[in-house]
Every structure is written in structure tokens, then in C-alpha cells.
Design a protein around this motif. Structure first.
Motif, mmCIF file in Angstrom:
data_model
loop_
_atom_site.group_PDB
_atom_site.id
_atom_site.type_symbol
_atom_site.label_atom_id
_atom_site.label_comp_id
_atom_site.label_asym_id
_atom_site.label_seq_id
_atom_site.Cartn_x
_atom_site.Cartn_y
_atom_site.Cartn_z
ATOM 1 N N LEU A 31 43.999 30.203 50.661
ATOM 2 C CA LEU A 31 43.159 31.353 50.777
ATOM 3 C C LEU A 31 42.113 31.796 49.859
ATOM 4 N N PHE B 43 50.081 29.790 50.354
ATOM 5 C CA PHE B 43 48.820 30.133 50.928
ATOM 6 C C PHE B 43 47.821 30.128 49.647
ATOM 7 N N THR B 44 48.088 29.098 48.978
ATOM 8 C CA THR B 44 47.142 28.778 47.948
ATOM 9 C C THR B 44 45.544 28.422 48.331
ATOM 10 N N VAL C 127 47.413 38.345 47.734
ATOM 11 C CA VAL C 127 48.783 38.084 47.790
ATOM 12 C C VAL C 127 49.540 37.932 46.763
ATOM 13 N N LYS C 128 49.008 37.721 45.540
ATOM 14 C CA LYS C 128 49.610 37.627 44.211
ATOM 15 C C LYS C 128 50.200 39.015 43.740
ATOM 16 N N MET D 205 52.770 33.170 47.593
ATOM 17 C CA MET D 205 52.071 32.606 46.202
ATOM 18 C C MET D 205 51.706 31.102 46.458
ATOM 19 N N SER E 209 42.929 37.960 50.677
ATOM 20 C CA SER E 209 42.690 36.922 49.673
ATOM 21 C C SER E 209 43.738 36.584 48.775
ATOM 22 N N TYR E 210 43.777 35.548 48.471
ATOM 23 C CA TYR E 210 44.913 35.015 47.497
ATOM 24 C C TYR E 210 45.175 35.954 46.338
ATOM 25 N N LYS F 288 39.503 32.923 47.106
ATOM 26 C CA LYS F 288 39.978 33.455 45.829
ATOM 27 C C LYS F 288 39.033 34.627 45.292
#
Length: 321
Positions: A88, A85-86, A109-110, A82, A105-106, A90
Motif C-alpha cells: 500500500l 498489505f505492505t 493500517v499500521k 501489516m 495508506s500503509y 507509504k
């Protein structure tokens, strides 16, 4: 656990991790994203170590830190991703995770952190010490209630939610022409897995809540959660290897699918115990049906179930069904 089963489990567990290590060999020595890269490298060794002791010295394994330290490592991996890879996309869809084009996508990931927390909770809850903590302390009872009955009510809204229908709808965007059919059906395979394991996971937690598993069952429970711990983390590694073009897209996704369904082996072994609590099956079946209805109905039902189980534990309700 018989020797034949032990060997089978070693092969099943070690192969995806070994494949990831070997396929990603050129990447392990790059210097960008150093912390996340090498912590991921250590996770794979941690995973293999956990399986080794689970199969060769279960008596040591069950009382060691390995059952819950591996999922804790997975949580650390998710948090690291998190913050790493900010950059990536949104977008709110899964991105290229369900395809052979682009990166995940971000949001995806989150979202992974939520599932890592579920695996960590189960891993601790299924140990003897974890169950004693959950039932014998105020903090433990709060956490037990939260993760057994209300994870999708109170925790899930804190994380982004990607949808399988978006992955299906964006099939042409994230999949090359030759692989569109493969990924289209691949998404459906994982969707069936997700819906199944979500509600079977509820069932396992409910049975644990009423202390319905014995020592033999515990061995299978710890195998179940160990297999899930690998799937949640290694799936992301496999997607990265696909994106970096060091692993064939179909091989990467197929390995993920195999890992996703591997934990069902342990559920099959637990079938006699699950069937002995058949009175809980209607509770889960109703939950499954409601899953496709309005969110407020899903949440209300889970709150109702929470009160029913607590009333049963306190002797205020003679039976759950």
C-alpha cells in the motif's frame, strides 16, 4: 438489561457485521491474501457470537474469554494486515479511507494496531480477573499505568500518525466530485468522535483505576468496549468493500459512522456513575484543551496526572481535585 434494550442491541450490533458478511460474499472465496481474508471472516463471526452471549447470557459472557478474546482477535487482524498489505501507499495521510477513491495508506493500517491495543487493554481491565491482575501484580501495575495514563506518551510515538487535517486537505484527491461534500463533512463527524472518545476513554479508565464502578456498571463497560472492538476492525473491512466496489461508498462510510457513535449509548447509561465522580471532569477537560496545544505539554500533563492518581491510591493525596 431489559428485553427491549437487548433486542435493540442485537440489531445494532449484528447489522453492520451481517451487512459486511453479505456484501463481501463474493470476496470470501478468493484465494489471494488467504490467511488475512479468512481470519477476517472468522472475526465477524466472533463478533456476532460475542454480542449474542452478551445479550442472552451475560452471566456466562462476563466470566468467559469473549470480552477480551474478540479484541485480541482484532490485534491479530491488525498485525496480519501489516504483514499482508505492505504494497500500500507509504503516504503519511489516511489515503482513501476518507473518500471513494483509492485504498487506505500503509501508515493508516499500521496506526490501526495502536487503537486495537487500547481496546484490548480496556476489555481485559474491565473484567474482574483483569482488574485483579492489574492491581495485584507488578506486571499488571506496570501495564495499568502504561495504558491508563501513558498510552499517548510512550506507545503512540511507536506508530505512524495520520491526521484529519490531511484527510480534509486531500478531499479532492480521494473523493469523486459528487461525494466531496459528503466525505468532507464525514471527516469532521469522525474527528469530533475521535477527540470525544479519546478523552472520555481517559475518564472511564481513571474511574476504573480508583475502582469506581460497580457490577451493574461493569455490564455497560463490557458493552462499551465490545462496541468499540467492532468499530476498530469492521471500519477497515467496510473501506475494503468500498474499494472493491461491492458496497456503495456512502453506505460503507455511513455504516462506519453509525458504528463509531454506537458506544456512546453505553456512556449515556453510565452517566449517573460518571457524574458521581464529577471531581474528575476538570482533569479530563484540561486534558481536552491541552490536546490542541504543544505535544510536550500534553505529555507532561499526563505524567502529572499519573503521579496524582498513584498518590491518591496510596493515600498520600486526600483528594484528586
Amino acid at each position: 438489561m431489559t428485553a427491549a434494550i437487548s433486542v435493540w442491541l442485537c440489531i445494532l450490533a449484528a447489522s453492520p457485521a451481517a451487512l459486511t458478511l453479505l456484501s463481501g460474499f463474493p470476496l470470501w472465496f478468493k484465494t489471494n491474501f488467504f490467511v488475512h481474508r479468512y481470519s477476517g471472516f472468522l472475526f465477524l463471526f466472533h463478533y456476532l457470537t460475542a454480542w449474542y452471549f452478551y445479550n442472552t447470557d451475560y452471566a456466562y459472557y462476563k466470566d468467559s474469554v469473549l470480552p477480551w478474546s474478540l479484541p485480541l482477535n482484532g490485534v491479530v487482524q491488525a498485525v496480519s494486515a501489516m504483514y499482508t498489505f505492505t504494497f500500500l501507499s507509504k503516504r503519511t495521510d489516511p489515503g482513501g479511507f476518507f473518500g471513494d477513491r483509492g485504498t487506505m495508506s500503509y501508515s493508516f493500517v499500521k496506526e490501526n494496531l495502536f487503537y486495537q491495543l487500547l481496546v484490548l487493554t480496556g476489555a481485559f481491565y474491565y473484567t474482574d480477573k483483569g482488574y485483579l491482575f492489574a492491581t495485584g501484580t507488578v506486571l499488571g501495575q506496570i501495564l495499568e499505568t502504561l495504558f491508563t495514563f501513558l498510552p499517548y506518551v510512550l506507545l503512540r510515538p511507536l506508530f505512524p500518525k495520520t491526521h484529519f487535517r490531511e484527510a480534509l486537505g486531500n478531499n479532492t484527491r480521494y473523493s469523486s466530485e459528487g461525494n466531496r461534500g459528503f466525505y468532507y463533512y464525514g471527516v469532521w463527524v469522525i474527528k469530533v468522535f475521535y477527540v470525544s472518545i479519546k478523552h472520555l476513554g481517559f475518564l472511564i479508565m481513571y474511574i476504573r483505576f480508583i475502582n469506581g464502578f460497580d457490577a451493574a456498571d461493569q455490564e455497560l463497560l463490557l458493552g462499551w468496549v465490545l462496541a468499540n472492538a467492532g468499530t476498530v476492525s469492521i471500519a477497515v473491512f467496510l473501506s475494503t468493500l468500498r474499494f472493491k466496489k461491492v458496497m456503495n461508498p456512502r453506505l460503507a462510510y455511513s455504516t462506519y459512522v453509525i458504528m463509531a457513535y454506537a458506544p456512546f449509548y453505553f456512556l449515556l447509561r453510565l452517566a449517573p456513575t460518571i457524574w458521581s465522580h464529577a471531581q474528575l471532569l476538570p482533569v479530563v477537560i484540561v486534558s481536552l484543551v491541552i490536546n490542541f496545544g504543544p505535544v510536550y505539554l500534553q505529555k507532561g500533563y499526563q505524567v502529572l496526572i499519573m503521579f496524582a492518581f498513584h498518590a491518591y491510591r496510596q493515600g498520600l493525596l486526600p483528594a484528586l481535585v
